[in-house]
Design a protein around this motif. Structure first.
Motif, PDB file in Angstrom:
ATOM      1  N   UNK A  63       0.853  -1.187   0.000  1.00 43.46           N
ATOM      2  CA  UNK A  63       0.000   0.000   0.000  1.00 43.46           C
ATOM      3  C   UNK A  63       0.885   1.231   0.000  1.00 43.46           C
ATOM      4  N   UNK A  64       0.593   2.125  -0.912  1.00 42.73           N
ATOM      5  CA  UNK A  64       1.238   3.437  -0.923  1.00 42.73           C
ATOM      6  C   UNK A  64       0.220   4.433  -0.390  1.00 42.73           C
ATOM      7  N   UNK A  65       0.562   5.049   0.733  1.00 37.58           N
ATOM      8  CA  UNK A  65      -0.375   5.948   1.408  1.00 37.58           C
ATOM      9  C   UNK A  65       0.277   7.300   1.603  1.00 37.58           C
ATOM     10  N   UNK A  66      -0.541   8.277   1.935  1.00 39.22           N
ATOM     11  CA  UNK A  66      -0.002   9.602   2.202  1.00 39.22           C
ATOM     12  C   UNK A  66      -0.785  10.264   3.325  1.00 39.22           C
ATOM     13  N   UNK A  67      -0.111  11.135   4.029  1.00 37.29           N
ATOM     14  CA  UNK A  67      -0.747  11.912   5.098  1.00 37.29           C
ATOM     15  C   UNK A  67      -0.002  13.222   5.211  1.00 37.29           C
ATOM     16  N   UNK A  68      -0.752  14.302   5.147  1.00 32.33           N
ATOM     17  CA  UNK A  68      -0.163  15.632   5.228  1.00 32.33           C
ATOM     18  C   UNK A  68       0.983  15.823   4.229  1.00 32.33           C
ATOM     19  N   UNK A  69       0.800  15.275   3.033  1.00 35.38           N
ATOM     20  CA  UNK A  69       1.778  15.482   1.979  1.00 35.38           C
ATOM     21  C   UNK A  69       2.984  14.569   2.026  1.00 35.38           C
ATOM     22  N   UNK A  70       3.043  13.687   3.002  1.00 39.19           N
ATOM     23  CA  UNK A  70       4.176  12.768   3.122  1.00 39.19           C
ATOM     24  C   UNK A  70       3.744  11.392   2.625  1.00 39.19           C
ATOM     25  N   UNK A  71       4.578  10.777   1.792  1.00 41.17           N
ATOM     26  CA  UNK A  71       4.285   9.468   1.221  1.00 41.17           C
ATOM     27  C   UNK A  71       4.833   8.359   2.110  1.00 41.17           C
ATOM     28  N   UNK A  72       4.061   7.287   2.216  1.00 39.11           N
ATOM     29  CA  UNK A  72       4.491   6.130   3.002  1.00 39.11           C
ATOM     30  C   UNK A  72       4.267   4.866   2.183  1.00 39.11           C
ATOM     31  N   UNK A  73       5.051   3.856   2.481  1.00 35.33           N
ATOM     32  CA  UNK A  73       4.992   2.575   1.770  1.00 35.33           C
ATOM     33  C   UNK A  73       4.871   1.475   2.823  1.00 35.33           C
ATOM     34  N   UNK A  74       3.822   0.667   2.714  1.00 31.89           N
ATOM     35  CA  UNK A  74       3.595  -0.386   3.694  1.00 31.89           C
ATOM     36  C   UNK A  74       3.495  -1.751   3.007  1.00 31.89           C
ATOM     37  N   UNK A  75       3.941  -2.775   3.732  1.00 34.33           N
ATOM     38  CA  UNK A  75       3.897  -4.153   3.226  1.00 34.33           C
ATOM     39  C   UNK A  75       3.163  -5.059   4.197  1.00 34.33           C
ATOM     40  N   UNK A  76       2.403  -6.005   3.630  1.00 35.07           N
ATOM     41  CA  UNK A  76       1.779  -7.017   4.453  1.00 35.07           C
ATOM     42  C   UNK A  76       2.789  -8.079   4.860  1.00 35.07           C
ATOM     43  N   UNK A  77       2.343  -9.024   5.671  1.00 36.59           N
ATOM     44  CA  UNK A  77       3.246 -10.044   6.194  1.00 36.59           C
ATOM     45  C   UNK A  77       3.537 -11.147   5.185  1.00 36.59           C
ATOM     46  N   UNK A  78       2.767 -11.204   4.118  1.00 44.73           N
ATOM     47  CA  UNK A  78       2.974 -12.220   3.091  1.00 44.73           C
ATOM     48  C   UNK A  78       2.106 -13.444   3.320  1.00 44.73           C
ATOM     49  N   UNK A  79       1.663 -14.020   2.224  1.00 40.39           N
ATOM     50  CA  UNK A  79       0.866 -15.237   2.291  1.00 40.39           C
ATOM     51  C   UNK A  79       1.377 -16.204   1.213  1.00 40.39           C
ATOM     52  N   UNK A  80       1.519 -17.466   1.586  1.00 40.69           N
ATOM     53  CA  UNK A  80       2.093 -18.443   0.679  1.00 40.69           C
ATOM     54  C   UNK A  80       1.051 -18.958  -0.304  1.00 40.69           C
ATOM     55  N   UNK A  81       1.413 -18.969  -1.572  1.00 43.32           N
ATOM     56  CA  UNK A  81       0.600 -19.595  -2.621  1.00 43.32           C
ATOM     57  C   UNK A  81       1.445 -20.704  -3.230  1.00 43.32           C
ATOM     58  N   UNK A  82       0.924 -21.907  -3.193  1.00 45.74           N
ATOM     59  CA  UNK A  82       1.631 -23.058  -3.762  1.00 45.74           C
ATOM     60  C   UNK A  82       0.740 -23.731  -4.800  1.00 45.74           C
ATOM     61  N   UNK A  83       1.265 -23.868  -6.007  1.00 49.40           N
ATOM     62  CA  UNK A  83       0.517 -24.491  -7.100  1.00 49.40           C
ATOM     63  C   UNK A  83       1.227 -25.782  -7.470  1.00 49.40           C
ATOM     64  N   UNK A  84       0.525 -26.879  -7.306  1.00 49.90           N
ATOM     65  CA  UNK A  84       1.124 -28.182  -7.633  1.00 49.90           C
ATOM     66  C   UNK A  84       0.827 -28.554  -9.082  1.00 49.90           C
ATOM     67  N   UNK A  85       1.751 -29.301  -9.660  1.00 51.04           N
ATOM     68  CA  UNK A  85       1.598 -29.684 -11.069  1.00 51.04           C
ATOM     69  C   UNK A  85       0.528 -30.764 -11.237  1.00 51.04           C
TER      70      UNK A  85
END
Length: 121
Positions: free
Chosen positions: A99-121
């Motif tokens: 997520x790219x967010x802003x507050x009072x003209x300042x930009x911030x960059x946030x990341x989630x904790x991650x989630x595993x996706x596994x696709x089997x053949x």
């Protein structure tokens, strides 16, 4: 501070579908671009898809036509979804919400904790 809560992911057979979601919350922040990235061990994190607050989308070539990013901005909630269809083994990765967010003209960059996706053949 913007909090991100991811859900979805898991194990699926090739050709199957999964849906990821990421809810962003943070008072007095404007949530601008939301997106999904993915990373496999030993490789750099790569863009999967992004969506702006106005709904403009961008996709990696490898997922075009198979993945759809969408966003729900209703009721002061900002939730981004990634519908993944026709999954391939090479889509296996940890998927991160961004997520790219802003507050009072300042930009911030946030990341989630991650989630595993596994696709089997």
């Amino acid at each position: 501070q913007v909090q991100l809560v991811e859900s979805g992911g898991g194990l699926v057979r090739a050709g199957g579908s999964l849906r990821l979601s990421c809810a962003a919350s943070g008072s007095r922040f404007s949530i601008n671009v939301m997106g999904w990235y993915r990373q496999v061990p030993g490789k750099q994190r790569e863009l999967v898809a992004t969506i702006t607050s106005g709904g403009t989308t961008n996709y990696a070539d490898s997922v075009k036509g198979r993945f759809t990013i969408s966003r729900d901005n209703a009721n002061a909630k900002n939730t981004v979804y990634l519908q993944m269809n026709s999954l391939k083994p090479e889509d296996t990765a940890v998927y991160y919400c961004n997520v790219q967010a802003s507050r009072w003209g300042v930009e911030y960059d946030y990341w989630g904790q991650g989630t595993q996706v596994t696709v089997s053949a």
